[in-house]
Scaffold this motif. Sequence first.
Motif, PDB file in Angstrom:
ATOM      1  N   VAL A  86       0.829  -1.211   0.000  1.00 54.50           N
ATOM      2  CA  VAL A  86       0.000   0.000   0.000  1.00 54.50           C
ATOM      3  C   VAL A  86       0.861   1.258   0.000  1.00 54.50           C
ATOM      4  CG1 VAL A  86      -2.001  -1.125   1.039  1.00 54.50           C
ATOM      5  CG2 VAL A  86      -0.302  -0.006   2.515  1.00 54.50           C
ATOM      6  N   LYS A  87       2.128   1.141   0.440  1.00 57.29           N
ATOM      7  CA  LYS A  87       3.035   2.291   0.481  1.00 57.29           C
ATOM      8  C   LYS A  87       4.445   1.817   0.205  1.00 57.29           C
ATOM      9  CE  LYS A  87       4.137   6.648   1.642  1.00 57.29           C
ATOM     10  NZ  LYS A  87       5.327   6.989   0.929  1.00 57.29           N
ATOM     11  N   LEU A  88       5.117   2.493  -0.705  1.00 56.40           N
ATOM     12  CA  LEU A  88       6.492   2.187  -1.064  1.00 56.40           C
ATOM     13  C   LEU A  88       7.301   3.470  -0.960  1.00 56.40           C
ATOM     14  CD1 LEU A  88       8.451   0.004  -2.329  1.00 56.40           C
ATOM     15  CD2 LEU A  88       7.861   1.025  -4.540  1.00 56.40           C
ATOM     16  N   ASN A  89       8.438   3.388  -0.296  1.00 55.54           N
ATOM     17  CA  ASN A  89       9.374   4.505  -0.231  1.00 55.54           C
ATOM     18  C   ASN A  89      10.630   4.119  -0.994  1.00 55.54           C
ATOM     19  OD1 ASN A  89       7.865   6.285   1.514  1.00 55.54           O
ATOM     20  ND2 ASN A  89       8.322   4.850   3.157  1.00 55.54           N
ATOM     21  N   VAL A  90      11.069   5.008  -1.872  1.00 59.72           N
ATOM     22  CA  VAL A  90      12.257   4.783  -2.690  1.00 59.72           C
ATOM     23  C   VAL A  90      13.271   5.867  -2.336  1.00 59.72           C
ATOM     24  CG1 VAL A  90      13.168   4.648  -5.044  1.00 59.72           C
ATOM     25  CG2 VAL A  90      10.821   3.894  -4.572  1.00 59.72           C
ATOM     26  N   PHE A  91      14.478   5.440  -2.004  1.00 55.87           N
ATOM     27  CA  PHE A  91      15.568   6.353  -1.675  1.00 55.87           C
ATOM     28  C   PHE A  91      16.650   6.188  -2.732  1.00 55.87           C
ATOM     29  CE2 PHE A  91      13.425   4.904   2.126  1.00 55.87           C
ATOM     30  CZ  PHE A  91      13.077   6.093   2.754  1.00 55.87           C
ATOM     31  N   LEU A  92      17.030   7.274  -3.372  1.00 56.50           N
ATOM     32  CA  LEU A  92      18.017   7.247  -4.445  1.00 56.50           C
ATOM     33  C   LEU A  92      19.131   8.244  -4.157  1.00 56.50           C
ATOM     34  CD1 LEU A  92      15.519   7.324  -7.439  1.00 56.50           C
ATOM     35  CD2 LEU A  92      17.035   5.405  -6.867  1.00 56.50           C
ATOM     36  N   HIS A 122      17.873   8.572 -11.748  1.00 55.92           N
ATOM     37  CA  HIS A 122      17.464   7.178 -11.944  1.00 55.92           C
ATOM     38  C   HIS A 122      15.964   6.965 -11.697  1.00 55.92           C
ATOM     39  CE1 HIS A 122      21.559   5.892 -12.462  1.00 55.92           C
ATOM     40  NE2 HIS A 122      21.907   6.388 -11.291  1.00 55.92           N
ATOM     41  N   PHE A 123      15.239   8.047 -11.411  1.00 58.79           N
ATOM     42  CA  PHE A 123      13.814   7.938 -11.094  1.00 58.79           C
ATOM     43  C   PHE A 123      13.016   7.298 -12.232  1.00 58.79           C
ATOM     44  CE2 PHE A 123       9.524   9.865 -10.666  1.00 58.79           C
ATOM     45  CZ  PHE A 123       9.180   9.284  -9.467  1.00 58.79           C
ATOM     46  N   ALA A 124      13.287   7.676 -13.473  1.00 55.83           N
ATOM     47  CA  ALA A 124      12.569   7.099 -14.615  1.00 55.83           C
ATOM     48  C   ALA A 124      12.831   5.603 -14.717  1.00 55.83           C
ATOM     49  CB  ALA A 124      12.956   7.805 -15.914  1.00 55.83           C
ATOM     50  N   LEU A 125      14.046   5.170 -14.422  1.00 54.56           N
ATOM     51  CA  LEU A 125      14.373   3.744 -14.459  1.00 54.56           C
ATOM     52  C   LEU A 125      13.635   2.993 -13.360  1.00 54.56           C
ATOM     53  CD1 LEU A 125      16.024   1.483 -15.789  1.00 54.56           C
ATOM     54  CD2 LEU A 125      17.919   2.100 -14.265  1.00 54.56           C
ATOM     55  N   VAL A 126      13.518   3.602 -12.191  1.00 56.64           N
ATOM     56  CA  VAL A 126      12.729   2.985 -11.115  1.00 56.64           C
ATOM     57  C   VAL A 126      11.294   2.786 -11.589  1.00 56.64           C
ATOM     58  CG1 VAL A 126      11.741   3.325  -8.812  1.00 56.64           C
ATOM     59  CG2 VAL A 126      14.158   3.832  -9.216  1.00 56.64           C
ATOM     60  N   ALA A 135       9.499   9.159  -3.483  1.00 54.28           N
ATOM     61  CA  ALA A 135      10.860   8.992  -4.013  1.00 54.28           C
ATOM     62  C   ALA A 135      11.685  10.127  -3.437  1.00 54.28           C
ATOM     63  CB  ALA A 135      10.864   9.016  -5.528  1.00 54.28           C
ATOM     64  N   ILE A 136      12.749   9.761  -2.744  1.00 57.73           N
ATOM     65  CA  ILE A 136      13.514  10.733  -1.985  1.00 57.73           C
ATOM     66  C   ILE A 136      14.976  10.665  -2.390  1.00 57.73           C
ATOM     67  CG2 ILE A 136      14.171  11.418   0.369  1.00 57.73           C
ATOM     68  CD1 ILE A 136      11.530   9.524   1.019  1.00 57.73           C
ATOM     69  N   GLY A 137      15.559  11.807  -2.691  1.00 55.67           N
ATOM     70  CA  GLY A 137      16.982  11.884  -2.979  1.00 55.67           C
ATOM     71  C   GLY A 137      17.758  12.001  -1.676  1.00 55.67           C
ATOM     72  N   ASP A 162      27.264   1.989   0.533  1.00 54.78           N
ATOM     73  CA  ASP A 162      27.399   2.771  -0.705  1.00 54.78           C
ATOM     74  C   ASP A 162      26.430   2.332  -1.798  1.00 54.78           C
ATOM     75  OD1 ASP A 162      29.378   4.514   0.247  1.00 54.78           O
ATOM     76  OD2 ASP A 162      30.952   3.048  -0.188  1.00 54.78           O
ATOM     77  N   ALA A 163      25.291   1.770  -1.386  1.00 53.55           N
ATOM     78  CA  ALA A 163      24.247   1.420  -2.346  1.00 53.55           C
ATOM     79  C   ALA A 163      23.722   2.698  -2.996  1.00 53.55           C
ATOM     80  CB  ALA A 163      23.108   0.672  -1.650  1.00 53.55           C
ATOM     81  N   GLN A 164      23.141   2.554  -4.181  1.00 56.44           N
ATOM     82  CA  GLN A 164      22.563   3.697  -4.888  1.00 56.44           C
ATOM     83  C   GLN A 164      21.051   3.776  -4.730  1.00 56.44           C
ATOM     84  OE1 GLN A 164      23.872   3.871  -8.977  1.00 56.44           O
ATOM     85  NE2 GLN A 164      25.933   3.234  -8.421  1.00 56.44           N
ATOM     86  N   VAL A 165      20.447   2.675  -4.209  1.00 53.42           N
ATOM     87  CA  VAL A 165      18.999   2.627  -4.056  1.00 53.42           C
ATOM     88  C   VAL A 165      18.644   1.809  -2.815  1.00 53.42           C
ATOM     89  CG1 VAL A 165      18.813   0.624  -5.613  1.00 53.42           C
ATOM     90  CG2 VAL A 165      16.807   2.077  -5.231  1.00 53.42           C
ATOM     91  N   GLU A 166      17.616   2.262  -2.131  1.00 52.78           N
ATOM     92  CA  GLU A 166      17.031   1.521  -1.015  1.00 52.78           C
ATOM     93  C   GLU A 166      15.526   1.727  -1.080  1.00 52.78           C
ATOM     94  OE1 GLU A 166      17.150   1.141   3.888  1.00 52.78           O
ATOM     95  OE2 GLU A 166      18.600   2.425   2.870  1.00 52.78           O
ATOM     96  N   MET A 167      14.777   0.702  -0.698  1.00 51.61           N
ATOM     97  CA  MET A 167      13.320   0.820  -0.654  1.00 51.61           C
ATOM     98  C   MET A 167      12.799   0.113   0.585  1.00 51.61           C
ATOM     99  SD  MET A 167      12.179   0.008  -4.565  1.00 51.61           S
ATOM    100  CE  MET A 167      13.377   0.266  -5.864  1.00 51.61           C
TER     101      MET A 167
END
Length: 128
Positions: free
Chosen positions: A74-80, A85-89, A106-108, A115-120
Amino acid sequence: MPREIIQTDQAPAAIGTYSQAVKVGATVYLSGQIPLDPATLQLVNGGMDTQIRRVFDNLAAVAGAAGGNLADTVKLNVFLTDLSHFALVNQIMAEYFLPPYPARAAIGVAALPRDAQVEMDAVLVLEG
């Protein structure tokens, strides 16, 4: 309401003081996943698309261990670390989710663990 701790070896083990997920009633709170290979606990090799898919696969494994799947999100948080890379997500997310899509942020961010580039992270509501 009692809490159930969710754990699976199909997703990376917690690398800190947290659980992979906690289920309270029909709601499951999934901790943040970065693109770690569950077997090696190392970041996956490959480009950003590989990292994003690994994160979704890790979330799906934890959702499955809780008795659900990504469709229950119901809720997804994306950290970039790079919002370019938002369009690729969005593109890859469409491979894992069907409409109606969950609510999402989606949060920068400046940096992520290992040193990951993405977390959700995600919140699921299980039906039945």
